[in-house]
Motif scaffolding. Structure first.
Motif, short mmCIF file in Angstrom:
data_model
loop_
_atom_site.label_atom_id
_atom_site.label_comp_id
_atom_site.label_asym_id
_atom_site.label_seq_id
_atom_site.Cartn_x
_atom_site.Cartn_y
_atom_site.Cartn_z
N GLU A 106 -59.74 18.50 129.38
CA GLU A 106 -59.70 17.94 127.55
C GLU A 106 -59.60 19.40 127.24
OE1 GLU A 106 -59.10 15.58 126.93
OE2 GLU A 106 -58.31 13.98 128.23
N ALA A 107 -60.70 20.59 127.94
CA ALA A 107 -61.36 21.26 126.98
C ALA A 107 -59.72 22.49 126.44
CB ALA A 107 -61.90 22.51 127.79
N LYS B 130 -56.53 21.18 126.06
CA LYS B 130 -55.98 20.49 124.76
C LYS B 130 -56.89 21.04 123.75
CE LYS B 130 -56.37 16.24 126.58
NZ LYS B 130 -56.14 14.45 126.87
N VAL B 131 -57.83 20.62 123.66
CA VAL B 131 -59.24 21.77 122.39
C VAL B 131 -58.19 22.84 121.88
CG1 VAL B 131 -61.55 21.57 121.06
CG2 VAL B 131 -60.59 19.57 122.59
N ASN B 132 -58.43 22.75 122.52
CA ASN B 132 -58.14 24.55 122.17
C ASN B 132 -56.69 25.37 122.17
OD1 ASN B 132 -60.95 25.24 123.17
ND2 ASN B 132 -59.70 25.95 125.22
N GLU C 176 -54.96 22.64 120.36
CA GLU C 176 -54.71 22.16 118.90
C GLU C 176 -55.14 22.72 117.90
OE1 GLU C 176 -53.35 19.42 117.99
OE2 GLU C 176 -52.83 19.06 120.33
#
Length: 450
Positions: free
Chosen positions: A177-178, A180-182, A184
Motif C-alpha cells: 500500500e505504501a 502504491k501511494v509513492n 501515485e
C-alpha cells in the motif's frame, strides 16, 4: 305196719347208693374241688384283666451308625488303572491317609513318564511370552506418550509459523500500500514536471530526475506486490504444514495404539493358554496322586472287592469296603403306618438283639429280662421301599448300656412303649383293631434334665 311216718328215714331201710342214677345226682368231693378251681380261675381272671398293661408296637430292624459318615462305606477308584500292588489285607486296621493299593496308568494320554516336567516347560515358555508381551505393551505405551508430547510441540511450532506468515502478510500488505501511494505521488510529480517543462518553467534535467523517480517507484510497487504474494503463499504453506503435522502424528499415534491393542490381545490369548496349561498341569498332578488309593478315615478293611495283581479297573469302580473304627450305634426299625402318629421323639423303646437271649413280657417291660433300653431319635417323613416308616433309635442314657460286642448289622427287634392301660382295655382294643392310646411326653422336663 309200713312205718311211713315223716320222721322215718328211708336210708335206714334202703341203700340209695346202690343205684347209679342216685349216685349221679349226689355232689362228690372231686366235683367240689373242680368247682372251687373254676371259681378260683374266674376270680384270678377277673383280677388279672384289671392289671396294668403297657401298650406297645413292634418293629424289626438292624443296628447302624448314628452319623452317616461313620457307616460302612466302599472305597472307589477315582481314575481308571491297573492294580500293581496291594498294601493291606481284609481285617487290617488303617488310619486316614494310609495306602491301600497302587494303580498304574492305562490311558494313552497320560502314559508319558515326564508328562509333568514337559507340561511345566510349556508353562514356563508361555510365561515368558506373557512377560514379553507385557514389555512390548509398556514400550508401546511409552512410545504413545512420546508421540503425544512431540505432537504437541510440533503443532505449536507449526501454529507459530502460521502466525509468523500471517504477520508477514500484513507487513507486506502495508508495504504494498505504501508503494502504491509513492507510485501515485511519483506519477503526479512526473505529470507536473512535464507541464512545467512545456511551459519553460522547469529544466529537462529535473524532468529526467522525475522520470527516474517514477521508474523506481514503479519497480518498488511491483516488488512490494511480489513480496505480498510470496507472503500469502507462505501463509498457505504454513497452514498446509500445520495440517500435515496433525495428520502425520494422528497416523503415527493410531498405528502405535493399534500395535498396543494387538499386543494386549496377544498377551490375553497367551494368558488364556497359560491358564489352560496350568489347569492341565494341576489335573495331571492330581491324577498322579490318585495312583495311590488311600483310606478316607480310620477303620477296618472288611472286604476287598477288586482282587489280584494286573487287573484293570474302571473309573469309579468299587475297590474295598471299610468300617470306621469309632462310631455311635443306633437302631433303625420299621413300623406300620397306623402307628406313625403315636411315635414322638423321646419315646421309650425296648430291644431284643440277635444273639442275646431274653425273656420278654411286652406288656410288662419292668419284669422282662435280657432287653435293652432306647429312645426315639428321629422318624422318617416318608415310607421306605417296604411301605413302612423308618424310626431311628439311640441308646437310652438312663438305662444300662448296650452290649459292647454289638456290631453294625446286628438284627434288632424293637418294642415301642406307649400308655399304661388295664388288660381288659388292651384285649378290647386288639379285638377292635384300634391303635394304641396316644400320650404326650413332658418335653420340658426332658430338656431340663439334659
Amino acid at each position: 305196719m309200713l312205718k311211713v311216718s315223716r320222721k322215718a328215714k328211708i336210708e335206714k331201710d334202703f341203700k340209695l347208693s346202690r343205684y347209679a342214677s342216685y349216685r349221679m345226682t349226689v355232689v362228690g368231693s372231686q366235683a367240689k374241688r373242680q368247682v372251687n378251681i373254676l371259681y378260683g380261675i374266674g376270680i384270678f381272671f377277673l383280677l388279672f384283666i384289671f392289671l396294668p398293661w403297657t401298650q406297645n408296637t413292634r418293629g424289626r430292624g438292624r443296628l447302624i451308625a448314628l452319623e452317616p459318615e461313620k457307616r460302612p462305606q466302599t472305597i472307589h477308584s477315582i481314575i481308571a488303572g491297573r492294580i500293581e500292588n496291594w498294601f493291606v489285607s481284609e481285617g487290617d486296621f488303617v488310619r486316614k491317609g494310609d495306602t491301600i493299593l497302587f494303580l498304574s496308568e492305562i490311558v494313552d494320554q497320560f502314559m508319558d513318564p515326564q508328562l509333568l516336567d514337559r507340561t511345566q516347560k510349556q508353562i514356563d515358555a508361555k510365561g515368558f511370552s506373557v512377560t514379553a508381551y507385557n514389555q512390548k505393551i509398556i514400550a508401546l505405551q511409552r512410545q504413545i506418550e512420546a508421540l503425544t508430547i512431540e505432537q504437541r510441540y510440533r503443532l505449536e511450532q507449526a501454529r507459530n509459523r502460521v502466525i509468523q506468515a500471517e504477520l508477514k502478510v500484513k507487513s507486506d500488505s502495508i508495504s504494498f500500500e505504501a508503494a502504491k501511494v509513492n507510485f501515485e505521488i511519483a506519477k503526479k510529480q512526473l505529470v507536473r514536471s512535464e507541464s512545467l517543462v512545456e511551459d519553460g518553467l522547469q529544466s529537462l534535467t529535473q524532468l529526467e530526475n522525475r522520470k527516474n523517480t517514477f521508474q523506481r517507484e514503479q519497480v518498488q510497487i511491483i516488488a512490494a506486490e511480489n513480496d505480498l504474494l510470496s507472503s500469502v503463499n507462505g501463509l498457505l504453506n504454513a497452514k498446509i504444514e500445520l495440517n500435515s503435522v496433525q495428520v502425520d502424528f494422528d497416523n503415527r499415534l493410531a498405528k502405535a495404539e493399534s500395535d498396543l491393542f494387538t499386543a494386549k490381545s496377544s498377551m490375553f490369548e497367551t494368558e488364556i493358554d497359560l491358564t489352560k496349561l496350568e489347569n492341565q498341569y494341576s489335573n495331571f498332578k492330581v491324577r498322579a496322586g490318585n495312583y495311590y488309593v488311600v483310606a478316607p478315615q480310620d477303620g477296618y478293611i472288611t472286604q476287598a472287592i477288586q482282587v489280584g495283581i494286573g487287573e484293570t479297573i474302571e473309573r469309579g469302580a468299587k475297590i474295598a469296603s471299610i468300617l470306621p473304627s469309632k462310631y455311635q450305634l443306633a437302631a433303625e426299625i420299621f413300623i406300620d403306618p397306623i402307628d406313625l402318629p403315636l411315635i414322638q421323639i423321646g419315646n421309650k423303646v425296648r430291644f431284643i438283639f440277635d444273639g442275646w437271649p431274653a425273656i420278654v413280657f411286652s406288656g410288662w417291660p419292668q419284669v422282662s429280662n435280657g432287653t435293652f433300653g432306647g429312645k426315639v431319635h428321629a422318624v422318617d417323613n416318608f415310607t421306605s421301599p417296604n411301605n413302612k416308616y423308618r424310626v431311628l433309635v439311640v441308646p437310652d442314657p438312663d438305662e444300662k448300656p448296650w452290649p459292647e460286642p454289638l456290631r453294625i448289622g446286628t438284627g434288632a427287634n424293637g418294642i415301642l412303649l406307649f400308655n399304661d392301660v388295664p388288660i381288659w382295655y388292651e384285649i378290647w382294643r386288639q379285638l377292635n383293631g384300634f391303635p394304641p392310646d396316644f400320650y404326650e411326653l413332658d418335653f420340658g422336663a426332658i430338656y431340663k434334665k439334659k
